[in-house]
Design an enzyme around this catalytic site. Structure first.
Site, short mmCIF file in Angstrom:
data_model
loop_
_atom_site.label_atom_id
_atom_site.label_comp_id
_atom_site.label_asym_id
_atom_site.label_seq_id
_atom_site.Cartn_x
_atom_site.Cartn_y
_atom_site.Cartn_z
N MET A 112 -30.37 -36.97 18.64
CA MET A 112 -31.74 -36.56 18.43
C MET A 112 -32.53 -37.77 17.98
O MET A 112 -32.01 -38.65 17.31
CB MET A 112 -31.79 -35.52 17.33
CG MET A 112 -30.87 -34.42 17.65
SD MET A 112 -31.73 -33.08 18.36
CE MET A 112 -30.70 -31.81 17.70
N ARG A 374 -23.23 -40.16 5.00
CA ARG A 374 -22.44 -39.08 5.59
C ARG A 374 -21.00 -39.54 5.67
O ARG A 374 -20.72 -40.75 5.57
CB ARG A 374 -22.95 -38.73 6.99
CG ARG A 374 -22.83 -39.88 7.95
CD ARG A 374 -23.46 -39.57 9.29
NE ARG A 374 -23.79 -40.83 9.94
CZ ARG A 374 -24.66 -40.95 10.93
NH1 ARG A 374 -25.30 -39.91 11.38
NH2 ARG A 374 -24.89 -42.12 11.47
N GLY A 806 8.16 -20.14 28.02
CA GLY A 806 7.68 -21.07 29.05
C GLY A 806 6.25 -20.69 29.36
O GLY A 806 5.96 -19.93 30.27
P1 ADP Z 1 -30.08 -40.95 13.26
O1 ADP Z 1 -29.82 -39.50 13.12
O2 ADP Z 1 -30.09 -41.39 14.67
O3 ADP Z 1 -29.20 -41.76 12.38
P2 ADP Z 1 -32.20 -41.33 11.36
O4 ADP Z 1 -33.04 -40.17 11.07
O5 ADP Z 1 -31.16 -41.66 10.37
O6 ADP Z 1 -31.59 -41.19 12.81
O7 ADP Z 1 -33.16 -42.55 11.55
C1 ADP Z 1 -32.73 -43.75 12.04
C2 ADP Z 1 -33.14 -44.90 11.18
O8 ADP Z 1 -34.53 -44.89 10.98
C3 ADP Z 1 -32.57 -44.86 9.80
O9 ADP Z 1 -31.29 -45.41 9.77
C4 ADP Z 1 -33.54 -45.72 9.04
O10 ADP Z 1 -33.20 -47.07 9.19
C5 ADP Z 1 -34.83 -45.45 9.74
N1 ADP Z 1 -35.60 -44.52 8.92
C6 ADP Z 1 -35.61 -43.18 8.96
N2 ADP Z 1 -36.44 -42.70 8.03
C7 ADP Z 1 -36.96 -43.75 7.39
C8 ADP Z 1 -37.88 -43.90 6.33
N3 ADP Z 1 -38.42 -42.86 5.72
N4 ADP Z 1 -38.18 -45.15 5.93
C9 ADP Z 1 -37.64 -46.21 6.53
N5 ADP Z 1 -36.77 -46.14 7.54
C10 ADP Z 1 -36.44 -44.92 7.98
MG MG Z 2 -29.22 -42.18 10.65
MG MG Z 3 -31.22 -42.02 16.32
#
Ligand code: ADP
Ligand code: MG
Ligand code: MG
Length: 913
Positions: A112, A374, A806
């Site tokens: 996503m 995670r 079997g």
């Molecule tokens: P995925 O599910 O693909 O890991 P994320 O929602 O974690 O997607 O978003 C991907 C990246 O976007 C994060 O690893 C982070 O680096 C950046 N990101 C997401 N939200 C923020 C935020 N609020 N501020 C700064 N960077 C963000």
């Molecule tokens: Mg992420």
């Molecule tokens: Mg992503």
């Protein structure tokens, strides 16, 4: 009624109030629940809120619309975030920007899309410039936002697989006209132009104006996240990993922090241990002055977090240390204070969750922000090592350790790496992103991989970088090789998850999709051109890419942690595990992998080898009993030697030997040309051979003259086999080698068949023992593979010492489903959920399993000591092993390489999961 409070759709986190917790994944998705948990632990998390998965369910149940109360709740929650960070959404002077992030209950990496910098428009960008004093940063953020939003929400994507991303094309073009190579070298002016060009692209290709209003942007993004739950790649991913569509995704809206404000900023991904090989210690990668997915997307090759890893990288790439410190400093060297803080948080999280964490972080002006944690995906190699180490460190108990590893993941310990000292020619070197050796012909697209694999070919998927659309092709390939990207690139993550070898970031490759070829340049050498279809070998541990097919060698299972881990599993299980093995060398392999006996030794292989087949054919052609016995007498000593070999190898462990099963026509060639050749060899007229072939022809051989039906009509065949078995046993007994043969009669459907054959076996055995003046133990039992046998198991148990299910034939006959022909419709049945699983892979518990249950109950009632096992293909499949445990079988039997998998599955079944 009106006083009833509206249902809560939103959970806040950060800034002093946190509504959620780690154990609320169902409602908040993994990302939202863990963001909440990190805030609770006091880690620095930018404030935000999570729209629950219930809203997603509502969305799909109500024609893609939201619950009425949502709008007000979003507004309220956004106001709370505004207050915490002191900025306002859409404020042209001091704008709040947010990210909109999806997050399902189970992590679906890359499935996503996240939208960053939401809230920017031509007015708010001015505020961002004022606030940051950095126009370049502001326009970089803006162009990223337009690009992501244009892709994810407005659907501006490549239209076919060879087209490059139109935004990337425009970006490349801009770099070219500005005479620069890196994104970071584009100045504010160039980026401002790009924003306009991107918007024009959207207008031209999608026929819509880019939304300027931040609130409209926000709702567009929320809708896109919910909408993406049903996009093709999410559906494919859910199919592969069996994630129910009903779970839904949550949406996280979070205040932005910026890793692209300058050189004191960065973004990165860290693991609390090495997820490739399981070694302890923080690992990971970062990019200075970068944002979000840059690390994962493989656009720039990221730097290492620790100094040790940076040094190792330089060594692999022949970079002198002085140059390395300059060009590729680790985070540890570049920002030591932030590094120590990251290390502290990482250790805290691992201790808190009692498992290795995969952490995403951003550094804004030397301030660390935690954006995600995670449980880390890991290779099978790492899974065992980590479970073992965490238990040794007393973070988890052994029971938990045993439950932490998916049985199928053990496969990686058993399969060979490249043979040491084997001939090999290095072609290039990349990052060892997922260990293991893979050999295959090069393909340049996921579709080509799927096609070639369907035709039985082994392929390596070679891409500039992979993306979630490639998932089907990745499943089909032996391994992946990419030109760009690091340890946390899409290819690397998927490879580790699928347990496939991967070499990523192999910069020497120049891939040309249009011409279906790549060229590889080694320093100082001429480029080599590799076309699709050419074989290559990759080592996912070292990152090496070799020309041609490199021979494979010993597997890593000999390492002590593997032995200890398996010993913990063995302590926990009740089911015994045997192997299906027909030859002494297979028996030896099976024992080395922990087999406690042989559950199925097929004797037909013994009829096919070398010139034995000639004697078998002589038997088939004989007109009378005497002629058949003469031919069988020639086979007898060879069979005896086989049994001596196998029984000796197993030293007193039980060995179940199945008497001849296949229909006789399988021993004659079918084509006329082959018949002619055979006639010459045997010195018999072709006509006679043809006559014999036609006489043996059956309309439906699987239900024909085979198994114990042969034993009934040609008793001399089984007699010879029993003689060979008992003679072998006597010979070994004389040498004081312990033996325990179990003679198994196939395809019985009635107690009457068995009664006749059992008597015959006993008589023959007695005669052999008398002649040899030796007594050996043996038992006589049957396979349960005809449904009637399962149903009349009580009667059958009167004349059988053991049952062995079997389940291949039992499945065919119980479902009326030919395994050889089911391929024409089974995929459709699986797709439409008529069968939840392929019944030839996972036991059909409601049907076949019920027959088994009846047989177990009735059989044991009649004969308490009845020994029960399974020797079908299912005996090595974890779900089926669990079922066999629940049924109370004594053992499962499977192919040697699946023995450790079955041992672990049996342990997990006993531990009750
Ligand atoms: P995925 O599910 O693909 O890991 P994320 O929602 O974690 O997607 O978003 C991907 C990246 O976007 C994060 O690893 C982070 O680096 C950046 N990101 C997401 N939200 C923020 C935020 N609020 N501020 C700064 N960077 C963000
Ligand atoms: Mg992420
Ligand atoms: Mg992503």
């Amino acid at each position: 009624m009106s006083s009833r409070r509206a249902r809560r759709h939103i959970y806040a986190f950060g800034g002093g109030r946190t509504d959620g917790r780690a154990d609320m994944k169902e409602l908040l998705g993994g990302k939202g629940a863990n963001l909440a948990e990190m805030s609770r632990l006091g880690l620095p998390v930018p404030p935000g809120f999570t729209i629950s998965t219930e809203v997603c369910t509502h969305y799909y149940a109500h024609g893609r619309s939201y619950p009425p109360a949502l709008r007000a709740q979003v507004k309220e929650s956004l106001a709370r975030v505004e207050q915490i960070v002191g900025r306002r959404f859409g404020d042209p002077k001091n704008p709040l920007l947010v990210s909109v992030r999806s997050g399902a209950r189970a992590s679906m990496p890359g499935m996503m899309d996240t939208i960053l910098n939401l809230g920017l428009n031509d007015r708010t960008v001015q505020g961002l410039i004022e606030q940051s004093g950095n126009p370049r940063f502001a326009y970089d953020s803006y162009r990223r936002f337009v690009q992501m939003y244009g892709d994810v929400v407005l659907g501006l994507k490549p239209e076919h697989k060879d087209e490059e991303d139109p935004f990337e094309v425009a970006l490349e073009e801009k770099k070219r006209t500005r005479g620069v190579t890196q994104d970071t070298e584009l100045d504010a002016d160039a980026l401002r132009e790009l924003v306009e060009e991107f918007k024009a692209l959207v207008r031209m290709r999608r026929g819509v104006d880019f939304p300027e209003e931040p609130t409209e942007q926000l709702w567009g993004a929320i809708g896109a996240v919910f909408g993406s739950w049903m996009n093709q790649r999410a559906i494919t991913y859910r199919e592969i990993y069996r994630i129910p569509a009903s779970w839904g995704t949550a949406v996280n809206v979070q205040a932005m922090v910026f890793g692209n404000l300058g050189d004191d900023c960065a973004t990165g991904v860290a693991f609390t241990r090495d997820v490739s090989n399981g070694e302890p210690g923080l690992t990971g990668e970062y990019l200075p002055n970068a944002q979000g997915e840059d690390v994962v997307a493989g656009i720039r090759t990221p730097l290492q977090i620790t100094r040790a890893a940076a040094r190792a990288w330089a060594e692999r790439n022949d970079m002198p240390e002085a140059e390395r410190r300059e060009a590729r400093p680790s985070l540890e060297e570049r920002m030591p204070t932030v590094y120590r803080e990251l290390l502290r948080h990482a250790e805290r999280l691992e201790r808190h969750y009692r498992d290795v964490q995969d952490v995403e972080f951003t550094i804004e002006r030397s301030r660390l922000w935690m954006l995600q944690t995670r449980v880390a995906k890991r290779t099978g190699i790492a899974a065992v090592r980590i479970a073992h180490d965490l238990a040794k460190e007393k973070r988890i108990n052994r029971r938990t350790a045993v439950l932490r590893v998916e049985p199928e993941q053990l496969d990686q310990w058993l399969h060979p790496a490249f043979a040491p000292g084997g001939e090999r020619t290095l072609l290039a070197r990349g990052l060892g992103a997922s260990p293991g050796a893979a050999v295959g012909s090069v393909v340049f697209s996921a579709d080509a991989a799927i096609q070639a694999a369907a035709g039985g070919k082994r392929v390596l998927l070679v891409r500039i970088e992979t993306s979630p659309e490639d998932i089907g092709g990745m499943k089909a390939a032996q391994g992946f090789l990419t030109a760009r990207g690091g340890m946390t690139s899409h290819a690397a993550i998927v490879a580790r998850q699928m347990g496939k070898p991967c070499v990523a970031g192999c910069g020497a490759l120049v891939i040309d999709y249009a011409r279906q070829q790549m060229s590889v340049t080694r320093s100082g050498g001429d480029p080599t051109t590799i076309a699709a279809g050419v074989p290559l070998s990759i080592d996912g541990a070292t990152g090496e890419v070799f020309k041609g097919e490199v021979p494979l060698g010993a597997p890593p299972a000999s390492r002590p942690e593997f032995g200890r881990f398996m010993a913990w599993a063995d302590e926990a299980r009740r089911l015994r595990v045997r192997a299906n093995a027909d030859r002494p060398e297979e028996a030896r392999l099976a024992r080395s992998l922990g087999a406690e006996g042989i559950g199925l030794c097929r004797t037909e292989h013994m009829f096919f080898e070398g010139d034995r087949i000639d004697a078998v054919r002589e038997m088939l052609l004989a007109d009378d009993l005497e002629g058949r016995e003469r031919a069988l007498a020639k086979i007898l000593p060879m069979q005896r030697q086989d049994f001596v070999g196998i029984l000796r190898e197993m030293r007193g462990l039980p060995v179940t030997i199945r008497l001849l099963d296949p229909p006789l026509h399988e021993f004659l060639p079918h084509g006329d040309a082959e018949l002619g050749e055979l006639a010459k060899k045997l010195l018999v007229p072709v006509a006679r051979l043809r006559e014999k072939r036609d006489a043996l022809h059956e309309a439906n051989p699987m239900l024909g003259h085979r198994g114990c039906r042969l034993g009934i009509t040609y008793p001399e065949i089984y007699r010879m086999q029993v003689e060979a078995i008992i003679q072998a046993a006597c010979e070994l007994a004389r040498e004081r080698v312990k033996v325990l043969p179990e003679i198994m009669i196939p395809l019985a459907g009635t107690a009457a068949e068995l009664r006749i054959l059992r008597e015959d076996v006993e008589q023959t055995a007695r005669a052999v023992m008398e002649q040899a003046s030796v007594k050996v133990p043996f038992t006589v039992g049957t396979m349960i593979e005809v449904p009637r046998a399962a149903i009349t198991a009580g009667e059958i148990a009167e004349v059988a010492d053991f049952f062995s299910f079997g389940t291949n034939d039992l499945t065919q006959m119980a479902l009326g489903l030919s395994r050889d022909d089911a391929g024409r419709f089974l995929p459709e049945y699986l797709r439409r959920g008529i069968f939840a699983e392929d019944p030839f892979v996972v036991i059909d518990q409601a049907g076949v399993g019920e027959l088994m249950r009846q047989a177990v109950t009735a059989g044991r009632r009649k004969r308490r000591a009845l020994k029960l096992g399974i020797c079908g293909e299912h005996g090595g499949e974890p779900e089926s092993v669990r079922f066999c445990h629940q049924l109370g079988l004594d053992y499962v039997s499977c192919s040697p390489y699946r023995v450790p998998i079955a041992r672990l599955a049996a342990a997990q079944a006993a531990l009750g999961t």
